[in-house]
Design an enzyme around this catalytic site. Structure first.
Site, PDB file in Angstrom:
ATOM      1  N   LYS A   1      11.799  43.994  89.518  1.00 15.15           N
ATOM      2  CA  LYS A   1      12.914  43.981  88.534  1.00 15.15           C
ATOM      3  C   LYS A   1      13.006  42.915  88.141  1.00 15.15           C
ATOM      4  O   LYS A   1      13.335  42.759  86.781  1.00 15.15           O
ATOM      5  CB  LYS A   1      13.406  44.450  90.025  1.00 15.15           C
ATOM      6  CG  LYS A   1      13.849  45.365  90.498  1.00 15.15           C
ATOM      7  CD  LYS A   1      14.472  45.305  91.345  1.00 15.15           C
ATOM      8  CE  LYS A   1      14.405  46.400  92.713  1.00 15.15           C
ATOM      9  NZ  LYS A   1      14.556  46.286  94.314  1.00 15.15           N
TER      10      LYS A   1
ATOM     11  N   LYS B   1       7.387  34.979 103.588  1.00 11.83           N
ATOM     12  CA  LYS B   1       7.955  35.187 102.526  1.00 11.83           C
ATOM     13  C   LYS B   1       7.883  34.309 101.721  1.00 11.83           C
ATOM     14  O   LYS B   1       7.811  33.403 100.942  1.00 11.83           O
ATOM     15  CB  LYS B   1       8.884  36.277 102.387  1.00 11.83           C
ATOM     16  CG  LYS B   1       8.967  37.903 102.552  1.00 11.83           C
ATOM     17  CD  LYS B   1       9.903  38.086 102.228  1.00 11.83           C
ATOM     18  CE  LYS B   1      10.202  39.727 102.792  1.00 11.83           C
ATOM     19  NZ  LYS B   1       9.373  40.542 102.113  1.00 11.83           N
TER      20      LYS B   1
ATOM     21  N   HIS C   1       4.646  50.234 105.063  1.00  9.90           N
ATOM     22  CA  HIS C   1       4.722  49.317 104.785  1.00  9.90           C
ATOM     23  C   HIS C   1       4.384  47.457 105.277  1.00  9.90           C
ATOM     24  O   HIS C   1       5.064  46.481 104.680  1.00  9.90           O
ATOM     25  CB  HIS C   1       6.348  49.646 105.047  1.00  9.90           C
ATOM     26  CG  HIS C   1       6.778  50.222 103.646  1.00  9.90           C
ATOM     27  ND1 HIS C   1       7.215  50.297 102.670  1.00  9.90           N
ATOM     28  CD2 HIS C   1       6.754  51.799 103.537  1.00  9.90           C
ATOM     29  CE1 HIS C   1       7.933  50.985 101.947  1.00  9.90           C
ATOM     30  NE2 HIS C   1       8.070  51.527 103.257  1.00  9.90           N
TER      31      HIS C   1
ATOM     32  N   LYS D   1      15.156  37.426  98.284  1.00  8.35           N
ATOM     33  CA  LYS D   1      14.496  37.834  99.922  1.00  8.35           C
ATOM     34  C   LYS D   1      14.843  37.887 100.887  1.00  8.35           C
ATOM     35  O   LYS D   1      15.225  37.266 100.738  1.00  8.35           O
ATOM     36  CB  LYS D   1      12.674  38.157  99.573  1.00  8.35           C
ATOM     37  CG  LYS D   1      12.405  36.889  99.050  1.00  8.35           C
ATOM     38  CD  LYS D   1      10.895  36.950  98.855  1.00  8.35           C
ATOM     39  CE  LYS D   1      10.496  37.438  97.313  1.00  8.35           C
ATOM     40  NZ  LYS D   1       9.395  38.657  97.140  1.00  8.35           N
ATOM     41  N   ARG D   2      14.259  38.791 101.879  1.00 14.48           N
ATOM     42  CA  ARG D   2      14.604  38.947 103.527  1.00 14.48           C
ATOM     43  C   ARG D   2      13.688  37.084 103.628  1.00 14.48           C
ATOM     44  O   ARG D   2      12.839  36.854 103.129  1.00 14.48           O
ATOM     45  CB  ARG D   2      14.355  39.375 104.195  1.00 14.48           C
ATOM     46  CG  ARG D   2      14.034  39.805 105.678  1.00 14.48           C
ATOM     47  CD  ARG D   2      13.789  41.121 106.470  1.00 14.48           C
ATOM     48  NE  ARG D   2      12.892  41.826 105.848  1.00 14.48           N
ATOM     49  CZ  ARG D   2      11.359  41.794 105.876  1.00 14.48           C
ATOM     50  NH1 ARG D   2      11.486  40.595 106.868  1.00 14.48           N
ATOM     51  NH2 ARG D   2      10.097  41.952 105.768  1.00 14.48           N
TER      52      ARG D   2
ATOM     53  N   THR E   1       9.089  44.683  95.048  1.00 10.46           N
ATOM     54  CA  THR E   1       9.578  45.052  94.312  1.00 10.46           C
ATOM     55  C   THR E   1      10.288  43.948  93.653  1.00 10.46           C
ATOM     56  O   THR E   1      10.782  44.026  92.485  1.00 10.46           O
ATOM     57  CB  THR E   1      10.707  46.437  94.691  1.00 10.46           C
ATOM     58  OG1 THR E   1      12.057  46.382  95.540  1.00 10.46           O
ATOM     59  CG2 THR E   1       9.921  47.752  95.182  1.00 10.46           C
TER      60      THR E   1
END
Length: 828
Positions: A672, A566, A369, A560-561, A668
């Site tokens: 979504k 990110k 991952h 998100k985290r 993901t």
């Protein structure tokens, strides 16, 4: 040889799914299980009665499913994961079994609203982020397409933490999700396995002169099973998620108790049971790291003992284990399973090494991952050998035999041996868990095509050359049952009215929506759904945060985290740029935006927590500046979890997927959000690449450096200061952050962020991508003004998301990794 087991068959009268039967079940459960009279029952009492009513109907299908697996001697899949973010179970179970409407009618006759009751169910705090949400999607898909699948993990008493925002800062509180019990789980006190730690290994000879090993003087903890049924979508299949809770081998020391030393009397019990207390203990301390390693081994050992016990009920020989059992390692956390299965086969069942190793490799497969070397788990040898002495011996032997094979193919290449070794010899010696998982598995998969290709050329380049057929791609997906049907009932109803509801189990059916994009009436329908969802989210934000947001504004979402790669910081740079443009142009008619963040920072991740503080400080200034005139609002929604996601995602107009190219394995949330009609702004990273291919480059906002250009910048000697001095808007934004504009009471508060983006090298290339990102955001504004064209593109996005169903992903795992034929739909 297959064993035969005598069984006694019996049947019960199936429970009805009609409103009358459900009403009777509710009344019975309230009285006989909850112990309350309808006149005195609270909403929580009714929730429990409803849960038991639904659970009863799951149990029937669950038992029948398990019987069929035994009768057919089915090959079973065990999904080993430290996280399973299943969210709330009630509505998902009602939808999947197919009696939601009947339940609503029954509750109404008691004067109850199902929406009020569902809010009483806490999210199961069994995960942290994307890893756990993906695992939950996979369990749903395995059940829905009829694969005998089991989730295996830990029953955490407390989640990672409940996030509150106090004075703009993340504050961690215990997530006591089991406070009121858990009506969905079944404790199995009879399913109990010992798990050992510490001690030492003794060698001895058997009657044939073979050297055998015995692990002695170990500390023992008992692992007790808790089972949760996982229903497939209206096919009669109900699979199982088995989670392990740590129990002391002895309740307390009677000697200390009799002496009056009550704390000492239960000390061992408390220490043992800490193993399953909390998800991801803080690993910034030695004690925290030890606990984390022990957690991983705890659930792996219990699960493998359980698997072998179940296997032995019907089979005498381990030769067929890989034909009847497939174990998927979700990331490196469960990779200790490789030496643990070897230990059981060698030391308990006395198989020879070669046979045990062949069985082990053919049983395991490993999902990677991350591409970041620093995120690939390693354990110091000193710690590992102390806690798991026999496993370290086995790992050394695995490594010795593996490197011998490498040496035979590449004689004299000592540097290759060093790079591929399971033991990292540089500095403090460590066990490389990703290398262990790779060597011990027959297949290793990435989770998006670009991620898989980068695995072959970066972190696993040597392994790919040595095992050219081992790495394959399994692009992630999400379950349409939860992330569209349940998340967005208004949109689901519109879709059903045009193409029927077969998309719920075959997401490619959404292709039939494509002609609707050119129909003005249909575009209006989709627009109205989106607006209604935005009104609902705006109401929730007002209710819980007392912030007014305009549902007519563009809802720009990044959920998100919180992590540097990110790039929530890049989003903040755009927000401040936008704010400055509004301030400097009072007559601006800029498109109004509401920018929404959600996500948690790891408790020990200081910079990520500072980013949260910056978001909230920026929000405080912007949201209260009258000069903004409602053109910009910033909202950080606390404690992002599955239920919060179900509120946010249907309302999003724009999906922020802006990680540095080559850092996000898949993502993901991108799937979504697009599935629910949000347009994506993002880099060519992770699954964004495949989303772009599916929806068309004209229907997505792509910006920034690609993976090759990122590598080129690093190789050429990236200089962030050049971007700082070369772009006046960027310089102004960074100066505001570093000089205290958003923190006048503490001007140097965000200096670490400025230093990270400049002096320390801007590792994730925010400044290099800034200009392209700002330009792309301007293109978003232009398109949003054209409401018809925006609506057309949202329909095209929804229609082309069929590839990103977790059903497709699981079908691919089944055929290419697990060697399982799916059972197909069954009658519920």
């Amino acid at each position: 040889m297959k064993k035969t087991t005598k069984t006694t068959s019996f049947s019960t009268e199936p429970l009805g799914l009609d409103a009358i039967a459900i009403k009777q079940s509710l009344a019975n459960r309230l009285t006989f299980s909850v112990g309350k009279d309808p006149r005195t029952a609270t909403d929580r009492d009714w929730f429990n009665a409803l849960s038991y009513t639904v659970r009863d109907r799951l149990i029937e299908r669950w038992m029948e499913t398990m019987r069929s697996y035994y009768q057919e001697d089915s090959k079973r899949v065990y999904y080993f994961s430290l996280e399973f973010l299943i969210g709330r179970v009630l509505i998902n179970s009602l939808n999947n079994v197919g009696f939601y409407d009947e339940c609503v009618k029954s509750l109404e006759e008691f004067g109850l609203d199902i929406e009020d009751l569902r809010e009483l169910e806490p999210d199961a705090a069994l995960g942290n982020g994307g890893l756990g949400r993906l695992a939950a999607c996979f369990l749903d898909s395995m059940a829905s397409i009829g694969i005998p699948g089991y989730g295996c993990g830990i029953r955490y008493e407390y989640g990672m933490f409940h996030q509150r925002i106090e004075d703009g800062r993340q504050v961690e509180h215990p997530d006591n999700w089991l406070r009121y019990g858990n009506s969905w789980e079944f404790p199995r006190p009879e399913v109990l396995f010992p798990v050992s730690f510490y001690g030492h290994v003794v060698d001895y000879k058997d009657s044939k002169g073979n050297t055998l090993h015995h692990w002695e003087d170990a500390e023992e903890v008992m692992a007790m099973a808790y089972d949760t049924p996982v229903p497939g979508y209206r096919n009669g299949t109900v699979n199982n998620m088995r989670l392990w809770s740590a129990k002391a081998s002895r309740d307390f020391n009677l000697k200390y108790f009799n002496e009056g030393n009550y704390i000492k009397a239960v000390e061992d019990k408390n220490d043992s049971e800490n193993l399953s207390k909390v998800l991801y203990p803080d690993d910034s301390t030695e004690m925290g790291r030890e606990l984390r390693l022990k957690q991983q081994y705890f659930f792996v050992s219990a699960s493998l003992q359980d698997i072998i016990f179940r296997f032995h009920k019907h089979h005498n020989s381990f030769d067929t284990l890989p034909d009847k059992v497939a174990i998927q390692l979700n990331d490196t956390h469960p990779s200790i399973a490789v030496p643990e299965l070897m230990r059981l086969l060698l030391d308990t069942y006395h198989l020879g090494w070669n046979k045990a190793w062949s069985i082990t490799q053919r049983t395991f497969s490993y999902t990677n991952h991350t591409l970041m070397p620093e995120a690939l788990e390693t354990w110091p040898l000193s710690m590992f050998g102390t806690i798991l002495p026999r496993h370290l011996q086995i790992i050394y032997e695995i490594n010795h035999r593996f490197l011998k094979d490498v040496m035979h193919q590449h004689p004299g290449d000592c540097d290759l041996l060093r790079r591929m070794s399971i033991i990292d010899e540089t500095g403090e010696k460590k066990v490389r868990m990703a290398h262990l998982a790779f060597v011990g598995s027959h297949k290793v998969n990435g989770v998006a095509r670009i991620h898989t290709e980068l695995m072959k050329t970066t972190i696993f380049v040597d392994f790919h050359r040595f095992f050219p057929d081992r790495i394959i791609n399994m692009t992630n997906g999400v379950t349409p049952r939860l992330w569209l049907q349940q998340a967005n009932p208004l949109l689901s109803k519109v879709i059903n009215s045009h193409i029927g509801d077969k998309w719920v189990t075959d997401l490619t059916q959404l292709k039939k929506l494509i002609p609707l994009a050119d129909n003005a009436k249909c575009r209006k329908q989709f627009r109205e759904v989106k607006h209604a969802n935005k009104v609902r989210l705006a109401s929730l934000i007002k209710q819980h945060m007392d912030i007014e947001v305009n549902p007519h504004s563009l809802f720009d979402v990044q959920i998100k985290r919180i992590h540097e790669y990110k790039r929530q910081l890049l989003n903040i740079l755009h927000i401040i740029t936008r704010y400055n443009r509004i301030r400097h142009n009072p007559d601006s008619d800029m498109v109004p935006r509401t920018i929404i963040f959600g996500g948690k920072a790891a408790p020990g991740y200081a910079l990520a927590k500072l980013i949260i503080k910056l978001i909230n400080d920026v929000a405080d200034i912007i949201n209260n500046d009258p000069a903004v005139r409602g053109l910009l609002k910033v909202v950080f929604i606390p404690n992002y979890d599955v239920s919060t996601a179900l509120d946010i995602i249907p309302a999003a107009d724009l999906s922020e997927q802006i990680s540095t190219a080559g850092t996000e394995a898949s993502g993901t949330s991108n799937m979504k959000l697009a599935l629910n009609g949000a347009l994506t702004i993002g880099t060519m990273d992770g699954a964004n690449v495949e989303i772009c291919e599916e929806v068309g480059k004209d229907n997505i906002f792509i910006f920034g450096l690609n993976t090759e250009e990122v590598a080129e910048r690093y190789n050429q000697g990236y200089q962030p200061w050049d971007y700082y001095h070369g772009n006046h808007e960027l310089k102004a934004v960074l100066d505001m952050i570093s000089n205290g504009f958003f923190s006048p009471e503490e001007p140097s508060r965000f200096r670490p962020i400025m230093d990270n983006l400049t002096t320390h090298g801007d590792h994730y290339l925010l400044l290099a991508d800034y200009d392209a990102y700002i330009s792309c955001q301007q293109n978003v504004d232009v398109l949003y003004r054209d409401t018809d064209e925006w609506s057309r593109k949202t329909i095209i996005n929804i229609a082309n998301m069929g590839k990103f169903s977790s059903d497709r992903t699981i079908q691919q795992y089944a055929s290419e990794i697990w060697g399982i034929k799916t059972a197909g739909p069954q009658k519920g």
